[in-house]
Design an enzyme around this catalytic site. Structure first.
Site, short mmCIF file in Angstrom:
data_model
loop_
_atom_site.label_atom_id
_atom_site.label_comp_id
_atom_site.label_asym_id
_atom_site.label_seq_id
_atom_site.Cartn_x
_atom_site.Cartn_y
_atom_site.Cartn_z
N LYS A 120 4.87 -1.87 -4.60
CA LYS A 120 3.46 -1.65 -4.98
C LYS A 120 2.92 -2.81 -5.83
CE LYS A 120 3.21 2.37 -2.91
NZ LYS A 120 4.53 2.49 -2.28
C1 LIG Z 1 0.24 6.69 0.43
C2 LIG Z 1 1.46 6.99 -0.39
N1 LIG Z 1 1.48 8.11 -1.12
C3 LIG Z 1 2.54 8.42 -1.89
C4 LIG Z 1 3.63 7.60 -1.95
C5 LIG Z 1 4.80 8.00 -2.79
O1 LIG Z 1 5.04 7.08 -3.81
P1 LIG Z 1 6.42 7.11 -4.58
O2 LIG Z 1 7.40 6.31 -3.78
O3 LIG Z 1 6.13 6.45 -5.92
O4 LIG Z 1 6.82 8.51 -4.73
C6 LIG Z 1 3.66 6.43 -1.21
C7 LIG Z 1 4.83 5.54 -1.25
O5 LIG Z 1 4.96 4.58 -0.55
C8 LIG Z 1 2.55 6.11 -0.41
O6 LIG Z 1 2.53 5.00 0.34
#
Ligand SMILES: Cc1ncc(COP(=O)(O)O)c(C=O)c1O
Length: 395
Positions: A195
């Protein structure tokens, strides 16, 4: 799938250009070293500093950091009391996490298709999916490009629905000139390794709602009325378990990386914007290519650069195209395989590809190009050179 490079094996680069490496500088390393030597490495003062910086940055009153955005999405639903018999609307054009969390909360996911001319959930489609059982909507700021938040909020207000923004890609993005995460509803950022701002793994929920903020603190550390850091104070050993909570906290070690990343977020976003502008300037002449654009008044965090290619105009399909780019030592990716095409969701909900025609059509045309602050403009030109080489060869 492996393909040889065109031109008798002379790729445009001698080594593979990575897709999305983390951008870790000496400040992050120094801060992490400081925490390692400090005698306190789990949730503590550095997490609090990171949270204060996030709320200052977004303008929301409160920020609470967690082990992932997934934890933040789930807890936002759970704390709102969403569960068995409830429906939550979200998009099929997302990473599975946005939909999985609805099932984790024991509710039913209801998918609403995206806009035909973009990747964001269609407010009309959301409105058409509302039933008496609908409790919440999770709009996803895909790629860092803001959704039509006013329209989603308007529908939600009309039907008394909770909005939980999935801003996993979107720290630094702006909607109508204001940064996302204004606190009017829970908004969840991800700090996963790829990210724009990373803590290796991590997430955060911002909100203006003090009750929600307190509940997030409680639920993310076992339901303890005091976390270990708070117990450090004199006579602080007593605590209670108010609810059977989860283990979803961030650590000071991770927050140390995040604090230093957040200090640079404007420079990070600007560099991503410049790369996006270059790609667009170099690729827009092709009438079978659609470059991504940001609606007037908004700002993208440019987490992704999703190119759309009409492969019916080429003699190569999307998957072979990506393999051919790899043979040129350029890594590309696809965001996303829509959730309704995933085996669990197909099996459980009986989805067919054409149930969400806009999402399915985008998926078949999408190629994500590398975009990150360490990418040089020369790298950008090599990526475009490889794409043009393939266009010339496969026309
Ligand atoms: C659109 C979206 N929502 C939620 C998430 C979940 O993030 P995390 O990996 O921090 O749980 C991601 C992870 O890539 C994502 O791309």
């Amino acid at each position: 799938m492996e393909l040889p490079a065109i031109d008798g094996g002379h790729p445009v680069r001698s080594e593979m250009l990575p897709f999305s490496p983390p951008d870790i500088g000496s400040a992050e390393i120094a801060r992490v070293t400081g925490v390692l030597k400090s005698g306190w490495i789990t949730r503590g003062g550095v997490c609090e500093e990171f949270e204060n910086r996030i709320s200052d940055f977004t303008g929301a009153r409160f920020a609470h950091c967690l082990s992932s955005a997934t934890a933040g999405l789930f807890l936002s639903l759970k704390i709102a009391g969403i569960g068995e018999g409830d429906e939550v609307i979200t998009t099929p054009y997302t990473f599975a996490s946005s939909v999985n969390v609805i099932l984790h909360a024991s509710a039913k996911p209801v998918l609403a298709d995206v806009e035909e001319d973009g990747f964001q959930i269609s407010p009309q489609a959301v409105a058409s999916k509302v039933t008496p059982r609908t409790r919440a909507v999770i709009p996803v700021h895909f790629g860092g490009h803001p959704v039509d938040l006013d329209a989603v909020r308007e529908i939600s207000k009309r039907h008394d629905l909770l909005v939980v923004e999935d801003a996993a890609h979107a720290i630094g993005a702006e909607y109508r000139g204001k940064r996302l995460g204004d606190g009017k509803n829970p908004c969840v950022f991800s700090f996963h390794a790829v990210k724009n701002v990373t803590t290796a793994e991590g997430g955060c929920v911002v909100t203006n709602d003090e009750k929600l903020h307190k509940a997030l603190r409680l639920y993310s550390l076992h339901g303890q009325t005091k976390d270990a850091y708070e117990k450090l104070s004199a006579g602080g050993w007593k605590y209670d378990i108010a609810v059977p909570g989860y283990k979803f906290n961030l650590t000071d070690l991770q927050a140390a990386v995040g604090v230093e990343q957040l200090k640079r977020v404007e420079a990070i976003t600007k560099k991503r914007e410049e790369i996006a502008e270059r790609y667009t300037a170099l690729l827009k002449e092709y009438d079978f290519v659609q470059t991504p654009s940001v609606k007037k008044g908004h700002r993208s965090s440019w987490h992704l650069y999703p190119l759309l290619i009409d492969f019916s105009r080429l003699s190569i399909d999307r998957d072979r195209f990506i393999a051919a780019l790899a043979a040129e030592n350029i890594s590309a990716n696809v965001h996303y395989i829509p959730v309704h095409l995933m085996s669990y969701y197909k099996k459980t909900f009986g989805y067919r590809p054409d149930d969400f025609p806009a999402a399915y059509s985008l998926f078949r045309r999408e190629v994500s190009l590398p975009i990150y602050p360490q990418l040089s403009f020369d790298d950008v030109e090599r990526v475009v050179e490889a794409i043009e080489k393939l266009f010339a060869h496969y026309r």
